[in-house]
Design an enzyme around this catalytic site. Sequence first.
Site, short mmCIF file in Angstrom:
data_model
loop_
_atom_site.label_atom_id
_atom_site.label_comp_id
_atom_site.label_asym_id
_atom_site.label_seq_id
_atom_site.Cartn_x
_atom_site.Cartn_y
_atom_site.Cartn_z
N GLU A 138 -52.85 -25.45 13.27
CA GLU A 138 -52.30 -24.31 12.51
C GLU A 138 -53.36 -23.30 12.05
OE1 GLU A 138 -49.82 -26.10 9.46
OE2 GLU A 138 -48.38 -26.77 10.96
N ASN B 110 -53.18 -26.73 18.07
CA ASN B 110 -51.76 -26.98 17.86
C ASN B 110 -51.25 -26.01 16.80
OD1 ASN B 110 -49.50 -28.91 18.24
ND2 ASN B 110 -49.92 -29.62 16.15
N HIS C 43 -40.99 -26.94 15.68
CA HIS C 43 -40.12 -27.19 14.52
C HIS C 43 -39.08 -26.07 14.47
CE1 HIS C 43 -42.50 -30.51 13.06
NE2 HIS C 43 -43.59 -29.79 13.10
N GLU D 80 -44.33 -31.55 18.26
CA GLU D 80 -43.70 -31.97 17.00
C GLU D 80 -42.23 -31.57 16.95
OE1 GLU D 80 -45.99 -30.76 13.55
OE2 GLU D 80 -47.90 -31.15 14.54
N ASP E 33 -38.54 -30.96 16.39
CA ASP E 33 -37.32 -31.32 15.65
C ASP E 33 -36.51 -30.03 15.49
OD1 ASP E 33 -38.72 -30.11 13.46
OD2 ASP E 33 -39.12 -32.05 12.52
C1 XIL Z 1 -45.98 -33.67 7.97
C2 XIL Z 1 -45.63 -35.15 7.84
O1 XIL Z 1 -44.60 -35.47 8.74
C3 XIL Z 1 -45.21 -35.45 6.43
O2 XIL Z 1 -45.01 -36.84 6.24
C4 XIL Z 1 -46.29 -34.98 5.46
O3 XIL Z 1 -45.84 -35.17 4.12
C5 XIL Z 1 -46.60 -33.50 5.69
O4 XIL Z 1 -46.97 -33.31 7.04
N1 XIL Z 1 -46.97 -29.68 11.03
C6 XIL Z 1 -47.90 -30.65 11.28
C7 XIL Z 1 -47.70 -32.04 10.76
O5 XIL Z 1 -48.84 -30.41 12.04
O6 XIL Z 1 -48.91 -32.66 10.44
C8 XIL Z 1 -46.78 -32.05 9.57
O7 XIL Z 1 -46.49 -33.42 9.27
C9 XIL Z 1 -45.52 -31.28 9.84
C10 XIL Z 1 -45.83 -29.84 10.14
#
Ligand code: XIL
Length: 316
Positions: free
Chosen positions: A132, A173, A209, A237, A239
């Site tokens: 990020e 990422n 996401h 990641e 969802d």
């Molecule tokens: C999230 C985890 O899933 C949670 O358990 C934690 O509290 C916060 O981080 N982007 C990312 C991940 O790169 O590391 C994050 O993971 C979600 C957003």
Amino acid sequence: TAKSNTVAQAAGKKYFGSATDNPEFTDAAYLAILSDNTYFGQITPGNSMKWDATEPEQGTFTFSGGDAVVSLAQGNSQLVRGHNCVWYNQLPSWVTSGSWTNATLTAAVQNHCSTLVSHYKGDIYSWDIINEPFNDDGTWRSDVFYNTMGTYFVDVALIAARAADPNAKLYINDYNIEGTGAKATAMMNLVSNLKSRGIPIDGIGLQGHFIVGEVPTTIQTVMEQFVALGVEVAITELDIRMTLPETDALLEQQKTDYQNVITACNAVAGCVGVTIWDYTDKYSWVPSTFSGQGAACPWDANLIKKPAYDGIIAGF
Ligand code: XIL
């Protein structure tokens, strides 16, 4: 019924995977599905390789959580994505509130990445070395790394990681780079810049996401554009959340959305795999992060497959 990793590999992908987190390992029913490598050929630790978990005090490293994830994955013949080396979030306070100079923070980043990646040498398919780095408008995120070192923190981390584990694929990422726009363009410019200077970079992770009904229509185009620069890509990641309560219509749209993401990866040879950000709504990060939203995963909170799962299978 078809199994998600089996169909992904039959389609030529390296894996279909899931994030997980160590506290979930006490849930036997959860663990049984996670450990089934016909469902998941790859695992990402959701928290236990982050900086606050691995170097809570400067120079003191704790790998027990990450080691447990790696040993679980190896026992199941699953690949591991390392997550992550350098991120503005989940940092120990010694990093966020240290009084740094360019030289002292360079040494700290170098030592963190080198020690972390060395510890897992040979165990990791791909590492999110930088997580990020950009704002949504494509400018650099203002954090301790950028504010102290400028963009040089990216070079330092990637070079240290390459030396520590030459066989791991090194990724940057981010989110909101899954469709064309300023942020994706900024990431492409960064890849080109790194490549032109010989800084190691192997892959770009598109976090994925998403919100139901809002998957970018240009996701395949963007992946092709990254691959054209000479890197691989992965959905890291995935969802797809909705405003609760869930309805049949939302679950059907979510199925279509999951299918569209998988179809896009499937169509791009350089898209190596897809990781969902945990497989079940029981352990999703979404409800605690996005108020009023949830039901983002392909398995429900009772570990029952949702229509989204069929969308994944249909997409491969
Ligand atoms: C999230 C985890 O899933 C949670 O358990 C934690 O509290 C916060 O981080 N982007 C990312 C991940 O790169 O590391 C994050 O993971 C979600 C957003």
